[in-house]
Design an enzyme around this catalytic site. Sequence first.
Site, mmCIF file in Angstrom:
data_model
loop_
_atom_site.group_PDB
_atom_site.id
_atom_site.type_symbol
_atom_site.label_atom_id
_atom_site.label_comp_id
_atom_site.label_asym_id
_atom_site.label_seq_id
_atom_site.Cartn_x
_atom_site.Cartn_y
_atom_site.Cartn_z
ATOM 1 N N ASP A 1 0.881 -1.162 0.000
ATOM 2 C CA ASP A 1 0.000 0.000 0.000
ATOM 3 C C ASP A 1 0.924 1.219 0.000
ATOM 4 O O ASP A 1 1.418 1.623 1.042
ATOM 5 C CB ASP A 1 -0.908 0.008 1.226
ATOM 6 C CG ASP A 1 -1.779 1.247 1.286
ATOM 7 O OD1 ASP A 1 -2.299 1.662 0.237
ATOM 8 O OD2 ASP A 1 -1.929 1.816 2.389
ATOM 9 N N GLU B 1 -1.161 -1.531 -4.959
ATOM 10 C CA GLU B 1 -2.342 -0.726 -5.252
ATOM 11 C C GLU B 1 -2.003 0.322 -6.306
ATOM 12 O O GLU B 1 -0.952 0.946 -6.261
ATOM 13 C CB GLU B 1 -2.831 -0.046 -3.974
ATOM 14 C CG GLU B 1 -4.157 0.635 -4.120
ATOM 15 C CD GLU B 1 -4.683 1.159 -2.796
ATOM 16 O OE1 GLU B 1 -4.932 2.378 -2.713
ATOM 17 O OE2 GLU B 1 -4.842 0.357 -1.865
ATOM 18 N N ASP C 1 -2.432 1.007 7.211
ATOM 19 C CA ASP C 1 -1.645 0.861 5.984
ATOM 20 C C ASP C 1 -1.191 -0.585 5.784
ATOM 21 O O ASP C 1 -1.160 -1.090 4.659
ATOM 22 C CB ASP C 1 -0.441 1.805 6.010
ATOM 23 C CG ASP C 1 -0.884 3.262 6.049
ATOM 24 O OD1 ASP C 1 -1.475 3.719 5.054
ATOM 25 O OD2 ASP C 1 -0.654 3.930 7.073
#
Length: 177
Positions: free
Chosen positions: A8, A67, A139
């Site tokens: 992430d 991502e 996160d």
Amino acid sequence: MTRIIGIDPGSRITGFGVIDVEGGRVSYVTSGCVRMTDVSLPARLKTIFEGISEIVATYHPHVMAIEQVFMRHNVDSALKLGQARGAAICAGVVQSLLVYEYTPAQIKQAIAGKGNAAKAQVQHMVKALLKLPGSPQADAADALACALCHSHVHQTLQILNASKGQAVRGMRAGRLR
């Protein structure tokens, strides 16, 4: 067994999560965050690159799931996020990892069943799917969700490819017309 590292990306905090997938079962390996304290963007990118490089060298994942960048209102933030992604991707590619990218909506859909799920829902599902004793930091949970998303997508593609292979073998044997 396949080991997946999920990322992430962020220009201040980059989450990571490592899972193992074997025979349709997933298990938690580790997760955490690479935190940047440096003021300059180049120094933060170096921290991301070195941090992810160290994690990859330590845990030896087979693939990376990361991502994709999405832009809401702030173009400058999206550009910095894209650079953070680039640093993380390079850390994986330098160590010969295949990299797969997923949108936030794809990750939420795979984990929580809806593409607009709230962060709390994603955290809860990551905790449940990996049978964790507590909720990981946000996160790190998002990174684990990315790894889980890749696991689901990869397993689905394997099933489809196996079905396709059976159909082709059946046609060759004259069973399907």
